[in-house]
Design a protein around this motif. Structure first.
Motif, PDB file in Angstrom:
ATOM      1  N   ASP A 155      75.858  94.876 -60.465  1.00 55.19           N
ATOM      2  CA  ASP A 155      75.656  95.549 -59.185  1.00 55.19           C
ATOM      3  C   ASP A 155      74.306  96.256 -59.245  1.00 55.19           C
ATOM      4  O   ASP A 155      74.198  97.378 -59.738  1.00 55.19           O
ATOM      5  N   PRO A 156      73.248  95.625 -58.731  1.00 54.55           N
ATOM      6  CA  PRO A 156      71.896  96.208 -58.837  1.00 54.55           C
ATOM      7  C   PRO A 156      71.734  97.543 -58.128  1.00 54.55           C
ATOM      8  O   PRO A 156      70.790  98.279 -58.421  1.00 54.55           O
ATOM      9  N   ALA A 157      72.625  97.871 -57.205  1.00 56.93           N
ATOM     10  CA  ALA A 157      72.541  99.163 -56.531  1.00 56.93           C
ATOM     11  C   ALA A 157      73.172 100.281 -57.364  1.00 56.93           C
ATOM     12  O   ALA A 157      73.014 101.454 -57.033  1.00 56.93           O
ATOM     13  N   ARG A 158      73.868  99.893 -58.427  1.00 56.04           N
ATOM     14  CA  ARG A 158      74.612 100.891 -59.198  1.00 56.04           C
ATOM     15  C   ARG A 158      74.122 101.023 -60.635  1.00 56.04           C
ATOM     16  O   ARG A 158      74.185 102.104 -61.211  1.00 56.04           O
ATOM     17  N   TYR A 159      73.650  99.921 -61.240  1.00 55.11           N
ATOM     18  CA  TYR A 159      73.274  99.929 -62.653  1.00 55.11           C
ATOM     19  C   TYR A 159      71.834  99.467 -62.832  1.00 55.11           C
ATOM     20  O   TYR A 159      71.287  98.722 -62.020  1.00 55.11           O
ATOM     21  N   ALA A 160      71.249  99.902 -63.935  1.00 58.43           N
ATOM     22  CA  ALA A 160      69.941  99.407 -64.364  1.00 58.43           C
ATOM     23  C   ALA A 160      69.864  99.583 -65.883  1.00 58.43           C
ATOM     24  O   ALA A 160      70.548 100.428 -66.467  1.00 58.43           O
ATOM     25  N   TYR A 167      66.069 108.216 -59.750  1.00 55.62           N
ATOM     26  CA  TYR A 167      67.117 108.553 -58.789  1.00 55.62           C
ATOM     27  C   TYR A 167      67.615 107.312 -58.060  1.00 55.62           C
ATOM     28  O   TYR A 167      68.679 107.343 -57.440  1.00 55.62           O
ATOM     29  N   PHE A 168      66.828 106.248 -58.081  1.00 55.43           N
ATOM     30  CA  PHE A 168      67.176 104.984 -57.450  1.00 55.43           C
ATOM     31  C   PHE A 168      67.005 103.860 -58.472  1.00 55.43           C
ATOM     32  O   PHE A 168      66.137 103.942 -59.357  1.00 55.43           O
TER      33      PHE A 168
END
Length: 545
Positions: A226-231, A342-343
């Motif tokens: 989930d690229p919006a949640r993890y990195a 933050y993002f």
């Protein structure tokens, strides 16, 4: 170690079961409990979780943020004892660290109770009388909130801001991290790869002793579920006594650090992502990670940010960077002003490296309507201690913290006691005065909002006469446009980072600056080829209202 929130209220000795109750067995909580017991207090340490050590032993953050000046470590007091016992290296074994903390508590005679989350507070007006958990009720003369999320202070009525709310950008918090453990990774291959990257390719990577940091290019290739949640960021590694590696690299976005139930759910879900990360590492670098096995995840998340106390005084960004000291300083800081994103996919934050700065006592005292007290009278009787904290304080009335913060004699007595316990409260190193230089006012305003990036080598300085690096200029624009949702402008900045990737660490030239401004729909600016940080501050102040 993080600063404590001091919530000490008045009771009669006949009713109080403990002189001091510390809530939260974090590193700072252990230090408070041990110090109190060493001063002759009867101390209870309550921990809502299952172990002592907080982020170090439960979050597996096994590398210390050590800060030095010409005299040596800025950290003193009980930290020096802990540091010596765990081996005097930047990284340490987490099991050994927890054993050391338990030993320090036992030696001091601190009573410890685990798995006792606060359930309710017993109060008399604004005074806190006792803390109740599902297992019991504990009255005390003194209360210290040592949790990382300020849970006790919040329940007691203290005021806070959330995340980076005070910057005016939004209420987001920095990404949290789930540290995971790898087995089967040859440390020799790690040392060779990281030191080659750092010394030959000049990537900033490196390894020595138990510590390693790098593999940034490898991490950038990871595609999360989930690229919006993890990195995945570059890997920070801490080698353990059993040969396993603790990996600090998996970032989790949108975490509410104030909700304990949500935190456990996020941790369980992130553990599945850690398994995907390990599979990726095995595939992409088989010589180093080909035999890696996931051997578990940390019992708790590493939270970087949640509530920020509205105290009697809040340190300003320029006071930190430029190394201001205070007459009521009770600690020293100096670690680089770097932070996580933050993002997802956001450029990390770096605002420079401070000169050693003082942490004022006022910054630990809650403001607002609550009456926080450090001793005093109830029913006409003074609270008595097993032994006075120290002779100087015996001469100063033990009044509430607001009054103590304004009492020069009381604060000086406190500082003398801290010095006597081995703390460092001052440094000969100073920041560079830059008032009067071009862009000073604008740079300070931007710095307070986290929008005036600077390299590590700018120590104690805004560097207003120095050329601004292209990467720093773009980072400021990126951070603002992401926070404000200005997608068209953000895409211009991200495209510039992509096109000029090899020049990000070089000074920004006039021609490229004007190309960027034209692409953003702004007018160009005339001047010499080199763009100073002072000029850039004036320009950014106009572009980022």
């Amino acid at each position: 170690m993080r600063a404590l929130l001091l919530l000490l209220l008045v009771l009669t000795p006949a009713w109080a079961q403990y002189d001091l109750l510390v809530y939260g067995a974090t590193p700072q909580g252990v230090a408070a409990a041990v110090a109190g017991a060493q001063e002759g207090l009867k101390v209870l340490l309550l921990e809502p979780g299952r172990g002592v050590g907080g982020v170090l032993t439960q979050g597996w953050l096994a590398t210390l943020d050590l800060t030095k000046d010409r005299e040596g470590l800025l950290q003193g007091g009980l930290f020096r004892d802990f540091y010596r016992r765990v081996g005097q290296e930047a990284s340490f074994d987490v099991r050994e660290a927890e054993r050391v903390l338990w030993a320090m508590l036992r030696e001091a005679g601190v009573e410890v109770r685990l798995e006792e989350p606060v359930d309710r507070l017993e109060r008399e007006g604004s005074r806190l009388l006792a803390l109740a958990t599902p297992k019991g009720t504990y009255p005390a003369l003194y209360f210290v909130d040592a949790t990382d999320t300020a849970e006790l202070a919040f329940r007691a009525g203290a005021s806070f801001t959330l995340g980076r709310e005070d910057t005016g950008l939004d209420q987001r918090a920095m990404a949290a991290t789930l540290v995971f453990r790898l087995e089967g990774v040859p440390w020799g291959a790690v040392l060779l790869a990281l030191n080659y990257d750092g010394q030959v390719r000049r990537t900033g990577a490196g390894a020595w002793g138990r510590s390693g940091w790098g593999f940034g290019d490898l991490a950038r290739g990871y595609v999360p579920s989930d690229p919006a949640r993890y990195a995945l960021r570059g890997l920070n590694l801490a080698r353990q006594d059993d040969g396993s590696l603790l990996v600090n690299a998996l970032l989790i976005f949108g975490v509410d650090g104030t909700d304990p139930l949500a935190l456990e759910r996020v941790r369980a879900e992130a553990a599945l992502e850690a398994d995907r990360v390990v599979a990726f590492l095995r595939e992409k670098d088989p010589l180093v990670f080909g035999t890696a096995r996931l051997a578990g995840v940390a019992p708790a998340l590493y939270l970087r940010e949640s509530r920020h106390l509205k105290a009697l005084y809040r340190l300003r960004a320029e006071e930190v960077l430029l190394g201001r000291n205070f007459p009521d300083a009770v600690a020293l800081g100096g670690y680089p002003l770097d932070g996580q994103a933050y993002f997802p996919r956001e450029t990390p934050y770096l605002l420079g490296t401070p000169a050693p700065y003082g942490v004022p006592f006022r910054a630990l005292v809650p403001g607002g309507p609550c009456r926080w007290a450090w001793g005093g009278r109830r029913g006409g009787r003074r609270a008595s201690l097993a032994r006075p904290p120290q002779a100087g304080l015996e001469k100063a009335p033990l009044v509430d913290f607001h009054q103590l913060a304004q009492s020069s004699s009381g604060v000086e007595a406190l500082r003398k006691r801290l010095l006597g316990r081995g703390a460092r409260l001052s440094s000969e190193e100073r920041g560079r005065p830059e008032e009067g230089r071009r862009g000073f006012r604008e740079a300070v305003s931007l710095l307070r909002r986290g929008l005036f990036a600077g390299p590590y080598y700018l120590r104690g300085s805004l560097g207003l006469a120095d050329p601004i690096l292209l990467g720093d200029f773009l980072a400021n624009l990126e951070h603002y446009y992401r926070a404000k949702g200005l997608e068209d402008r953000l895409r211009v900045v991200l495209k510039a980072r992509e096109l000029y990737r090899e020049e990000l660490q070089r000074p920004l030239g006039r021609r490229l600056l004007n190309q960027l401004l034209l692409a953003l729909g702004e007018a160009g600016v005339e001047g010499p080829e080199a763009v100073s940080r002072g000029e850039a501050a004036e320009l950014l102040f106009r572009l980022l209202p």
